[in-house]
Scaffold this motif. Structure first.
Motif, short mmCIF file in Angstrom:
data_model
loop_
_atom_site.label_atom_id
_atom_site.label_comp_id
_atom_site.label_asym_id
_atom_site.label_seq_id
_atom_site.Cartn_x
_atom_site.Cartn_y
_atom_site.Cartn_z
N ILE A 66 0.84 -1.21 0.00
CA ILE A 66 0.00 0.00 0.00
C ILE A 66 0.86 1.25 0.00
N VAL A 67 1.87 1.29 0.87
CA VAL A 67 2.75 2.46 0.97
C VAL A 67 3.53 2.65 -0.33
N THR A 68 4.00 1.57 -0.91
CA THR A 68 4.74 1.66 -2.17
C THR A 68 3.84 2.20 -3.28
N TYR A 69 2.61 1.75 -3.32
CA TYR A 69 1.66 2.23 -4.32
C TYR A 69 1.41 3.73 -4.14
N MET A 70 1.17 4.16 -2.91
CA MET A 70 0.91 5.59 -2.66
C MET A 70 2.12 6.43 -3.03
N ASN A 71 3.32 5.97 -2.68
CA ASN A 71 4.52 6.71 -3.02
C ASN A 71 4.71 6.79 -4.53
N GLY A 72 4.36 5.74 -5.22
CA GLY A 72 4.43 5.76 -6.68
C GLY A 72 3.47 6.78 -7.27
N MET A 73 2.27 6.87 -6.68
CA MET A 73 1.30 7.86 -7.15
C MET A 73 1.83 9.28 -6.91
N ILE A 74 2.43 9.51 -5.76
CA ILE A 74 2.99 10.83 -5.45
C ILE A 74 4.09 11.19 -6.44
N ALA A 75 5.00 10.26 -6.68
CA ALA A 75 6.10 10.51 -7.61
C ALA A 75 5.60 10.74 -9.03
N ASN A 76 4.61 9.95 -9.45
CA ASN A 76 4.06 10.10 -10.79
C ASN A 76 3.38 11.45 -10.95
N GLU A 77 2.61 11.85 -9.94
CA GLU A 77 1.94 13.15 -9.99
C GLU A 77 2.96 14.29 -10.07
N ALA A 78 4.02 14.19 -9.31
CA ALA A 78 5.06 15.22 -9.33
C ALA A 78 5.74 15.27 -10.69
N GLN A 79 5.98 14.10 -11.28
CA GLN A 79 6.61 14.04 -12.60
C GLN A 79 5.71 14.66 -13.66
N GLN A 80 4.43 14.33 -13.62
CA GLN A 80 3.49 14.89 -14.59
C GLN A 80 3.36 16.40 -14.41
N SER A 81 3.34 16.84 -13.19
CA SER A 81 3.24 18.27 -12.91
C SER A 81 4.45 19.00 -13.46
N GLN A 82 5.63 18.40 -13.29
CA GLN A 82 6.86 19.00 -13.80
C GLN A 82 6.85 19.05 -15.33
N GLU A 83 6.37 18.01 -15.95
CA GLU A 83 6.33 17.96 -17.41
C GLU A 83 5.33 18.95 -17.99
N ASN A 84 4.30 19.28 -17.22
CA ASN A 84 3.26 20.18 -17.71
C ASN A 84 3.55 21.65 -17.43
N GLU A 85 4.65 21.94 -16.78
CA GLU A 85 4.99 23.34 -16.52
C GLU A 85 5.31 24.05 -17.84
N THR A 86 4.89 25.27 -17.93
CA THR A 86 5.23 26.06 -19.12
C THR A 86 6.66 26.55 -18.98
N TRP A 87 7.24 26.98 -20.08
CA TRP A 87 8.60 27.49 -20.03
C TRP A 87 8.67 28.74 -19.16
N GLU A 88 7.58 29.51 -19.08
CA GLU A 88 7.57 30.69 -18.23
C GLU A 88 7.63 30.32 -16.75
N GLN A 89 6.90 29.26 -16.37
CA GLN A 89 6.93 28.80 -14.99
C GLN A 89 8.32 28.30 -14.62
N LYS A 90 8.97 27.61 -15.56
CA LYS A 90 10.32 27.12 -15.30
C LYS A 90 11.31 28.26 -15.14
N LEU A 91 11.14 29.32 -15.92
CA LEU A 91 12.02 30.49 -15.79
C LEU A 91 11.80 31.19 -14.46
N ASP A 92 10.57 31.25 -14.01
CA ASP A 92 10.26 31.89 -12.73
C ASP A 92 10.94 31.19 -11.56
#
Length: 94
Positions: A66-92
């Motif tokens: 269960i803990v491994t699954y939840m941690n995977g979901m957290i990591a995946n969400e963070a990765q997707q969030s990072q990939e969806n950042e605009t170039w302006e957000q990355k510059l900020d």
């Protein structure tokens, strides 16, 4: 003879902690629960577990899943969030 059933949820308050890794919060087993699991694993390898201890080991294993699954979901969400950042957000950030 009835075997006491151990539920993974019995360790929610005292068996799990939150740790921060690279600005992300992940769940992990406490040192005490990890030590208990190791005791039980050693007992299993020595073929000396009682049925109650075997049930406890199985429940800890389920909690790890269960803990491994939840941690995977957290990591995946963070990765997707990072990939969806605009170039302006990355510059900020810089």
């Amino acid at each position: 003879m009835a075997i006491a059933v151990v539920k993974p949820s019995s360790w929610l308050e005292n068996g799990i902690v939150v740790t921060k890794v690279n600005n992300l919060n992940f769940f992990k087993l406490t040192d005490e629960l990890q030590a208990r699991m190791q005791e039980l694993v050693d007992g299993k390898q020595a073929d000396s577990l009682t049925p109650e201890q075997a049930a406890e080991l199985e429940a800890i294993g389920e909690l790890i899943v269960i803990v491994t699954y939840m941690n995977g979901m957290i990591a995946n969400e963070a990765q997707q969030s990072q990939e969806n950042e605009t170039w302006e957000q990355k510059l900020d950030k810089n």
